[in-house]
Design a protein around this motif. Structure first.
Motif, PDB file in Angstrom:
ATOM      1  N   TYR A 180       0.825  -1.210   0.000  1.00 45.27           N
ATOM      2  CA  TYR A 180       0.000   0.000   0.000  1.00 45.27           C
ATOM      3  C   TYR A 180       0.863   1.267   0.000  1.00 45.27           C
ATOM      4  N   LYS A 181       2.035   1.225  -0.590  1.00 51.93           N
ATOM      5  CA  LYS A 181       2.892   2.416  -0.607  1.00 51.93           C
ATOM      6  C   LYS A 181       2.295   3.493  -1.506  1.00 51.93           C
ATOM      7  N   ILE A 182       2.756   4.727  -1.330  1.00 50.37           N
ATOM      8  CA  ILE A 182       2.260   5.854  -2.122  1.00 50.37           C
ATOM      9  C   ILE A 182       2.503   5.582  -3.603  1.00 50.37           C
ATOM     10  N   GLY A 183       1.478   5.848  -4.413  1.00 53.35           N
ATOM     11  CA  GLY A 183       1.556   5.590  -5.845  1.00 53.35           C
ATOM     12  C   GLY A 183       0.870   4.306  -6.261  1.00 53.35           C
ATOM     13  N   THR A 184       0.533   3.464  -5.270  1.00 54.61           N
ATOM     14  CA  THR A 184      -0.127   2.196  -5.571  1.00 54.61           C
ATOM     15  C   THR A 184      -1.595   2.421  -5.912  1.00 54.61           C
ATOM     16  N   ASN A 185      -2.060   1.757  -6.958  1.00 57.95           N
ATOM     17  CA  ASN A 185      -3.484   1.744  -7.263  1.00 57.95           C
ATOM     18  C   ASN A 185      -4.071   0.462  -6.668  1.00 57.95           C
ATOM     19  N   ILE A 186      -4.990   0.615  -5.757  1.00 59.59           N
ATOM     20  CA  ILE A 186      -5.498  -0.531  -5.006  1.00 59.59           C
ATOM     21  C   ILE A 186      -6.226  -1.520  -5.912  1.00 59.59           C
ATOM     22  N   GLN A 187      -7.024  -1.013  -6.869  1.00 57.88           N
ATOM     23  CA  GLN A 187      -7.722  -1.939  -7.774  1.00 57.88           C
ATOM     24  C   GLN A 187      -6.737  -2.800  -8.544  1.00 57.88           C
ATOM     25  N   GLU A 188      -5.662  -2.169  -9.049  1.00 53.76           N
ATOM     26  CA  GLU A 188      -4.651  -2.928  -9.798  1.00 53.76           C
ATOM     27  C   GLU A 188      -3.942  -3.925  -8.888  1.00 53.76           C
ATOM     28  N   GLY A 189      -3.718  -3.533  -7.626  1.00 53.14           N
ATOM     29  CA  GLY A 189      -3.068  -4.431  -6.682  1.00 53.14           C
ATOM     30  C   GLY A 189      -3.916  -5.641  -6.343  1.00 53.14           C
ATOM     31  N   MET A 190      -5.242  -5.520  -6.496  1.00 50.38           N
ATOM     32  CA  MET A 190      -6.137  -6.635  -6.198  1.00 50.38           C
ATOM     33  C   MET A 190      -6.418  -7.514  -7.411  1.00 50.38           C
ATOM     34  N   SER A 191      -6.016  -7.059  -8.605  1.00 46.12           N
ATOM     35  CA  SER A 191      -6.345  -7.797  -9.824  1.00 46.12           C
ATOM     36  C   SER A 191      -5.429  -8.999 -10.027  1.00 46.12           C
ATOM     37  N   VAL A 192      -5.951  -9.990 -10.700  1.00 45.82           N
ATOM     38  CA  VAL A 192      -5.195 -11.201 -11.028  1.00 45.82           C
ATOM     39  C   VAL A 192      -4.904 -11.179 -12.520  1.00 45.82           C
ATOM     40  N   PRO A 193      -3.627 -11.203 -12.919  1.00 46.49           N
ATOM     41  CA  PRO A 193      -3.291 -11.151 -14.345  1.00 46.49           C
ATOM     42  C   PRO A 193      -3.884 -12.334 -15.109  1.00 46.49           C
ATOM     43  N   GLU A 194      -4.195 -12.091 -16.358  1.00 45.69           N
ATOM     44  CA  GLU A 194      -4.714 -13.165 -17.194  1.00 45.69           C
ATOM     45  C   GLU A 194      -3.654 -14.255 -17.360  1.00 45.69           C
ATOM     46  N   GLY A 195      -4.073 -15.475 -17.180  1.00 51.22           N
ATOM     47  CA  GLY A 195      -3.154 -16.593 -17.320  1.00 51.22           C
ATOM     48  C   GLY A 195      -2.363 -16.912 -16.068  1.00 51.22           C
ATOM     49  N   ALA A 196      -2.631 -16.181 -14.956  1.00 51.08           N
ATOM     50  CA  ALA A 196      -1.916 -16.453 -13.707  1.00 51.08           C
ATOM     51  C   ALA A 196      -2.273 -17.844 -13.194  1.00 51.08           C
ATOM     52  N   PRO A 197      -1.312 -18.540 -12.587  1.00 49.82           N
ATOM     53  CA  PRO A 197      -1.599 -19.897 -12.088  1.00 49.82           C
ATOM     54  C   PRO A 197      -2.695 -19.891 -11.029  1.00 49.82           C
ATOM     55  N   GLU A 198      -3.590 -20.858 -11.118  1.00 51.27           N
ATOM     56  CA  GLU A 198      -4.684 -20.975 -10.164  1.00 51.27           C
ATOM     57  C   GLU A 198      -4.313 -21.951  -9.050  1.00 51.27           C
ATOM     58  N   ALA A 199      -5.009 -21.838  -7.946  1.00 53.92           N
ATOM     59  CA  ALA A 199      -4.768 -22.736  -6.825  1.00 53.92           C
ATOM     60  C   ALA A 199      -5.136 -24.169  -7.211  1.00 53.92           C
ATOM     61  N   GLU A 200      -4.340 -25.115  -6.739  1.00 54.38           N
ATOM     62  CA  GLU A 200      -4.591 -26.523  -7.027  1.00 54.38           C
ATOM     63  C   GLU A 200      -4.802 -27.268  -5.709  1.00 54.38           C
ATOM     64  N   PHE A 201      -5.779 -28.172  -5.732  1.00 51.81           N
ATOM     65  CA  PHE A 201      -6.125 -28.917  -4.528  1.00 51.81           C
ATOM     66  C   PHE A 201      -6.199 -30.411  -4.846  1.00 51.81           C
ATOM     67  N   GLU A 202      -5.957 -31.187  -3.814  1.00 49.81           N
ATOM     68  CA  GLU A 202      -6.223 -32.622  -3.870  1.00 49.81           C
ATOM     69  C   GLU A 202      -7.412 -32.911  -2.965  1.00 49.81           C
ATOM     70  N   TYR A 203      -8.313 -33.748  -3.441  1.00 48.12           N
ATOM     71  CA  TYR A 203      -9.523 -34.085  -2.693  1.00 48.12           C
ATOM     72  C   TYR A 203      -9.443 -35.555  -2.263  1.00 48.12           C
ATOM     73  N   PHE A 204      -9.699 -35.780  -0.976  1.00 47.97           N
ATOM     74  CA  PHE A 204      -9.656 -37.132  -0.428  1.00 47.97           C
ATOM     75  C   PHE A 204     -11.079 -37.518  -0.004  1.00 47.97           C
ATOM     76  N   TRP A 205     -11.710 -38.345  -0.829  1.00 46.97           N
ATOM     77  CA  TRP A 205     -13.103 -38.731  -0.628  1.00 46.97           C
ATOM     78  C   TRP A 205     -13.174 -40.014   0.188  1.00 46.97           C
ATOM     79  N   LYS A 206     -14.033 -39.986   1.203  1.00 48.92           N
ATOM     80  CA  LYS A 206     -14.214 -41.174   2.038  1.00 48.92           C
ATOM     81  C   LYS A 206     -15.537 -41.859   1.672  1.00 48.92           C
ATOM     82  N   PHE A 207     -15.432 -43.163   1.419  1.00 48.27           N
ATOM     83  CA  PHE A 207     -16.621 -43.958   1.085  1.00 48.27           C
ATOM     84  C   PHE A 207     -16.645 -45.235   1.921  1.00 48.27           C
ATOM     85  N   ASP A 208     -17.836 -45.660   2.232  1.00 45.69           N
ATOM     86  CA  ASP A 208     -18.032 -46.974   2.850  1.00 45.69           C
ATOM     87  C   ASP A 208     -18.378 -47.943   1.715  1.00 45.69           C
TER      88      ASP A 208
END
Length: 578
Positions: A180-208
């Motif tokens: 948040y230093k002087i000169g920062t645009n907050i909207q731009e700081g919150m934006s995600v660039p196109e093509g940026a890597p997305e979060a990846e998860f592993e799902y562990f499903w429990k079944f009987d």
């Protein structure tokens, strides 16, 4: 060995000087990190939290002094033992933090060089090796410069460090490495660039499956198996791209105003992460500054993580004229190292940041407040809602078939609708209108005159007035009245209706009722009024141009005579009718 000790001496001293200075530039930030370490669930040493700032300043200065004494070759035994003690402690701390995933950033180099816990641990291991070389080869740590000058150099460095620490605490960090230093645009700081890597998860499903619990791992898709589903657990394997600003929001009463304020040109934010910890002298400074900013045409809002009760208490105590909004406490601490402090925005770009001690340095040129932009699409929708709200109510007022037909044409009712169950048809409209208006509230807050103009600003009021949601939305309606978004007389009428519904005295005398309704002699009255002797004065102040006596005749005819009933008298009249 002599060459190795010489290299280690320069490397370790430079690292400690850099680390100490970076943290001393922002001792409050370092103290927040220490509080995180001391908190429950990490080291469980909450009793040290009140001393975090004092400890932060001491540790920063000690790092610098040890770096200086190592370079000078002054007190080599004390120096290497101090270095060894610190690095052993910090190595343990970073390992504990990394292994148990307790603190995501050690704060070793402040915000200038964020390190993950495992990176911090690796750095400490490397430092430990070099410090062990110094420890076992300390006989090769020879003094430079005249030995008689060493203590004076150390004293001068210590004094300079104290002065620098005092300066940044009384003002702001000299170097700002935060998002948040002087000169920062907050909207731009919150934006995600196109093509940026997305979060990846592993799902562990429990079944009987056939009486046996089995776990099936996928990347998110539901497993195609035969068995009874028990549950699922997730594990992040790649957090993806995280924008520099990811926890900033401006909210109030469940509504998000972030985009609205980040699009305005002249906004002054008063940052107070915790009102109970805000300095009184600073709050007094904010009063004068914000009054001036408002008079100069700026939008002024307070951002805090404190409760509505604390906000109300502080506003009254310091006679503050601006509204407060909620923002995450950690985000506010990151934005500004001052409580309170000032941030000036221009269309989301930070143009000034000031400690409350420097409030008089804020540049406040007179600006023209822009005319509010009317949301034409929402205005058209609300105009349509307003017509529907009155559609069958107007037909209910018809006295003759000819009058009914005439009104039906005006409100767009068919012949079948005009002779049907008017109340049932209007109730159905009221229900759908209420659903729509609640969606509007959630997105915009109250749609007042600055958003939809007049008289459209009263449409939402009519819908709520005719619903069973008055108690839920009355606070929002009152706030809109305070801001002149709707006429105060409408607020007064809704408050009176609410009070009558809960069996209490009304204030402005806008509500009447009929007792003994199903008898040959119904009694029409004005609902009991609190301090009835002064009701006409309150009516005038609320914007009504009739007295309570005149209003009664408007409701019930020229023969009506106003009488000030009490709640007890109304209850007795009800009992007689039963």
């Amino acid at each position: 060995m002599k060459i190795l000790v010489g290299f280690s001496r320069i490397f370790v001293a430079a690292l400690f000087l850099f680390s100490g200075f970076i943290k001393l530039n922002d001792p409050l930030g370092f103290s927040y990190k220490l509080q995180e370490y001391f908190s429950e669930g990490v080291l469980n040493m909450e009793f040290l939290i009140p001393f975090a700032l004092l400890m932060a300043v001491f540790l920063c200065i000690f790092e610098i002094i040890v770096g200086v004494t190592l370079l000078l070759g002054y007190l080599p035994k004390f120096t290497v033992w101090s270095l060894l003690g610190m690095i052993v402690f910090f190595t343990f701390l970073t390992f504990y933090s990394a292994y148990f995933n307790k603190v995501t950033d050690c704060g070793c180099f402040g915000d200038a060089l964020p390190l993950t816990p495992w990176e911090s641990f690796t750095k400490d291991i490397i430092l430990l090796v070099f410090i062990l070389i110094l420890f076992f080869g300390r006989k090769y740590i020879t003094p430079i410069l005249a030995e008689s000058s060493h203590k004076w150099i150390v004293f001068a460095c210590f004094t300079a460090c104290l002065g620098f620490a005092y300066h940044v605490l009384m003002h702001l960090p000299t170097f700002d490495f935060r998002a948040y230093k002087i000169g920062t645009n907050i909207q731009e700081g919150m934006s995600v660039p196109e093509g940026a890597p997305e979060a990846e998860f592993e799902y562990f499903w429990k079944f009987d499956i056939d009486g046996k619990e089995e776990i099936i791992k996928t990347s998110g898709e539901y497993p195609q198996v035969e068995g009874k589903y028990i549950g699922v657990e997730t594990k992040m394997i790649n957090e993806g791209y995280i924008p520099p600003i990811h926890d900033f929001a401006i909210e109030k009463d469940g509504q998000d105003y972030t985009a609205e304020f980040l699009e305005k040109e002249n906004v002054v934010l008063i940052i107070m992460y915790n009102l109970s910890k805000s300095e009184g002298e600073g709050m007094n400074a904010m009063k004068g500054l914000t009054d001036k900013a408002l008079s100069q045409g700026y939008d002024v809002i307070g951002l805090t993580a404190s409760s509505p009760q604390d906000i109300s208490q502080k506003k009254e105590q310091y006679n503050l004229s601006f509204d407060f909004y909620s923002t995450d406490e950690t985000a506010l601490k990151t934005i500004l190292r001052s409580n309170p402090g000032i941030v000036k925005l221009n269309k989301g770009t930070i143009t000034e940041k000031l400690h409350w001690n420097d409030a008089d340095k804020l540049i406040l040129d007179k600006v023209e407040r822009p005319e509010p932009k009317i949301n034409e699409s929402l205005k058209a929708q609300l105009d349509s809602i307003a017509k529907l709200d009155q559609k069958f109510r107007r037909l209910m007022q018809a006295q003759t078939a000819e009058e009914r037909d005439s009104i039906a044409k005006l409100v767009g009712a068919t012949k079948e609708e005009a002779v049907g169950d008017l109340w049932r048809q209007q109730s159905a409209i009221d229900s759908s209108n209420t659903v729509f208006i609640e969606k509007v509230f959630k997105k915009y807050g109250y749609p007042g005159k600055s958003l939809v103009g007049e008289p459209t600003n009263s449409a939402a009021w009519y819908v709520i007035q005719h619903s069973d949601k008055i108690d839920q939305y009355l606070p929002m309606i009152k706030e809109a009245g305070k801001k002149d978004e709707i006429p105060f007389r409408l607020v007064a009428m809704m408050e009176d209706r609410h009070l009558m519904r809960i069996g209490e005295e009304q204030i402005y005398g806008t509500q009447g009722t009929t007792l003994n309704y199903n008898t040959d002699k119904p009694i029409q009255i004005i609902w009991p009024i609190k301090d009835a002797e002064n009701v006409n004065q309150r009516r005038t102040e609320a914007g009504y141009d009739t007295t309570i006596e005149e209003y009664g005749k408007m409701l019930y005819g020229d023969t009506f005579e106003y009488k000030a009933y009490t709640l007890e008298e109304v209850e007795k009249l009800k009992e007689k009718s039963n």
